[in-house]
Design an enzyme around this catalytic site. Structure first.
Site, mmCIF file in Angstrom:
data_model
loop_
_atom_site.group_PDB
_atom_site.id
_atom_site.type_symbol
_atom_site.label_atom_id
_atom_site.label_comp_id
_atom_site.label_asym_id
_atom_site.label_seq_id
_atom_site.Cartn_x
_atom_site.Cartn_y
_atom_site.Cartn_z
ATOM 1 C CB SER A 89 1.474 35.700 59.719
ATOM 2 O OG SER A 89 0.554 35.614 58.660
ATOM 3 C CE LYS B 96 -2.179 37.740 61.068
ATOM 4 N NZ LYS B 96 -1.507 37.350 59.893
#
Length: 93
Positions: A31, A74
């Site tokens: 990511s 996140k």
């Protein structure tokens, strides 16, 4: 991308080596693709990136930004660190 900015050939005339240790867990790392790519562009253009936002997104070998998982986690981590602006892959809408 870089060639359209100021006839920039930084990455063509300079060697850049990035080492990613094998010790990270499988879910760590992919990511960070757009963040790492953005950092390389920042280096090549000699322009500092804005530090008031966070970004996440896996990037393919062909340059496509891929959908990521763990969006809720996140967002919570960014909020905990005081980040108010986030960049996520468009496919995560």
């Amino acid at each position: 991308i870089l060639s359209s900015f100021y006839n920039n050939d930084y990455l063509e005339v300079n060697d850049v080596h990035i080492h990613f240790p094998d010790g990270a867990s499988k879910k760590d790392g992919p990511s960070a693709g757009i963040a790492i790519t953005s950092s390389l562009i920042s280096l090549a253009l000699d322009r500092q990136m804005c530090d008031s936002f966070a970004m996440t997104g896996e990037i393919s070998l062909t340059g496509k930004v891929l959908k990521i998982g763990g969006v809720k986690e996140k967002i919570l981590a960014a909020k905990r660190d005081g980040i108010k602006r986030l960049i996520f892959p468009e496919s995560n809408k």
